[in-house]
Design a protein around this motif. Structure first.
Motif, PDB file in Angstrom:
ATOM      1  N   GLN A  60      38.440 -10.030  43.213  1.00 22.44           N
ATOM      2  CA  GLN A  60      38.527 -11.293  42.478  1.00 22.44           C
ATOM      3  C   GLN A  60      38.305 -12.469  43.410  1.00 22.44           C
ATOM      4  O   GLN A  60      38.858 -12.515  44.493  1.00 22.44           O
ATOM      5  CB  GLN A  60      39.919 -11.448  41.833  1.00 22.44           C
ATOM      6  N   THR A  76      42.153  -6.075  43.392  1.00 20.17           N
ATOM      7  CA  THR A  76      43.107  -5.839  42.311  1.00 20.17           C
ATOM      8  C   THR A  76      42.590  -4.649  41.506  1.00 20.17           C
ATOM      9  O   THR A  76      41.417  -4.288  41.600  1.00 20.17           O
ATOM     10  CB  THR A  76      43.251  -7.077  41.411  1.00 20.17           C
ATOM     11  N   VAL A  78      42.546  -2.326  37.772  1.00 18.25           N
ATOM     12  CA  VAL A  78      42.776  -2.241  36.337  1.00 18.25           C
ATOM     13  C   VAL A  78      42.713  -0.777  35.893  1.00 18.25           C
ATOM     14  O   VAL A  78      42.063   0.051  36.528  1.00 18.25           O
ATOM     15  CB  VAL A  78      41.756  -3.079  35.510  1.00 18.25           C
ATOM     16  N   ASN A  97      45.305  -4.780  33.259  1.00 18.72           N
ATOM     17  CA  ASN A  97      45.458  -4.978  34.700  1.00 18.72           C
ATOM     18  C   ASN A  97      46.707  -4.277  35.210  1.00 18.72           C
ATOM     19  O   ASN A  97      47.760  -4.303  34.569  1.00 18.72           O
ATOM     20  CB  ASN A  97      45.513  -6.475  35.043  1.00 18.72           C
ATOM     21  N   SER A 101      50.611  -7.603  37.377  1.00 12.02           N
ATOM     22  CA  SER A 101      51.127  -7.480  36.014  1.00 12.02           C
ATOM     23  C   SER A 101      52.532  -8.080  35.888  1.00 12.02           C
ATOM     24  O   SER A 101      53.015  -8.286  34.782  1.00 12.02           O
ATOM     25  CB  SER A 101      51.096  -6.017  35.560  1.00 12.02           C
ATOM     26  N   SER A 148      42.581 -17.430  33.256  1.00 12.95           N
ATOM     27  CA  SER A 148      42.156 -16.062  32.921  1.00 12.95           C
ATOM     28  C   SER A 148      41.133 -16.058  31.792  1.00 12.95           C
ATOM     29  O   SER A 148      40.170 -15.301  31.835  1.00 12.95           O
ATOM     30  CB  SER A 148      43.356 -15.220  32.513  1.00 12.95           C
TER      31      SER A 148
END
Lengths: 182, 118
Positions: A60, A76, A78, A97, A101, A148
């Motif tokens: 990210q 990160t 998912v 994710n 979280s 987001s």
């Protein structure tokens, strides 16, 4: 809670699109996807549905203020669970994710279905729900959710173009062998 | 040509390289992943279309059974090797607990309903 959704058609038959989900990454439009691994896979002997659980590593480019507040790591992860149903011809991918979280849950759901009016095209439905964790400072929660949603709509565009690229170019194993024999 | 091409040889691997494959969580698992993915993709190609075009439930279930056995025979060992490697990588990256929590929160054992028509 914030929502995002989009709906469009891929100019490829459902069968091709359902093969394409295994070839979706890497693609030049989604350089943020760093790794893809299968965690679990099963075929239901009754329904023929193929269920696959994958873990996807994502790089990210979070803005500096997000990194400062969350101290988030560059990678990160998912979790994605997909179902390919050969009887109803419904393919779905649900992604949640794993990382961060404790601050934010982003639940994304994609459906691929044969178009009712044009059998050689596939309907693509995408929805996402973004919810900051309970107890997160309200102004921050609002800012996180908005950021987001922006990211998801940017990624959605790239995701669409990227998958379109994959659908035009990927070869299934037997096609690859035929091409190399030609 | 056989319905499911052999994928467990280096020759097949090099032939398959025209379609790029993604990396694994760790470099150590990537070769195992590539091998397994190639096997699964070949199997899936021979699975989906015949099952979709089956004309009766009986025919479809018989086909599914044969295909399940074929998958086990062709890809079973590759899957075990790859899965073990990924499980170690998941643990090394500290993701085991996150994953367990996510599975508890939302098992997703069954397909979601298709979207309602607008």
């Amino acid at each position: 809670m914030h929502f995002f959704s989009q709906l469009f058609q891929f100019e490829h038959p459902w069968l091709h699109v359902s093969h394409g989900i295994w070839y979706k990454y890497p693609n030049p439009y989604c350089a943020h996807v760093a790794s893809v691994d299968v965690l679990d896979r099963s075929v239901n002997p009754e329904t023929g549905v193929v269920r696959t659980e994958r873990i996807i590593g994502v790089r990210q480019n979070a803005p500096a203020w997000v990194i400062k507040i969350l101290g988030c790591t560059p990678d990160t992860y998912v979790r994605e669970v997909s179902f390919v149903d050969p009887v109803t011809r419904h393919t779905s991918l649900t992604t949640v994710n794993l990382s961060m979280s404790q601050y934010l849950t982003v639940l994304e759901r994609i459906h691929y279905l044969p178009s009712a009016d044009k059998p050689d095209t596939t309907e693509f439905h995408q929805t996402a729900e973004i919810q900051a964790a309970r107890g997160t400072w309200r102004a921050l929660a609002e800012r996180l959710e908005r950021w987001s949603v922006e990211r998801i709509s940017q990624n959605a565009q790239a995701g669409r173009e990227g998958f379109e690229h994959v659908l035009r170019t990927f070869q299934t194993p037997s096609q690859a062998i035929e091409a190399s024999a030609a | 040509m056989p319905l499911v091409p052999r994928v467990d040889s280096d020759v097949a691997d090099s032939r398959l390289s025209t379609t790029a494959m993604s990396s694994s969580l760790t470099d150590a698992c990537t070769p195992l992943k590539t091998k397994y993915d190639s096997c699964f993709n070949a199997w899936f190609e021979g699975y989906l279309e015949p099952v979709v075009s089956a004309t009766s439930d009986e025919q479809r279930k018989a086909l599914q059974k044969a295909k399940a056995e074929e998958y086990e025979r062709n890809c079973g060992a590759m899957w075990t090797d790859y899965r073990d490697c990924v499980q170690r990588a998941v643990a090394d990256k500290g993701l085991t607990q996150l994953l367990e929590d996510a599975r508890k929160e939302n098992p997703m054992q069954n397909p979601p309903s298709p979207p309602t028509k607008p």
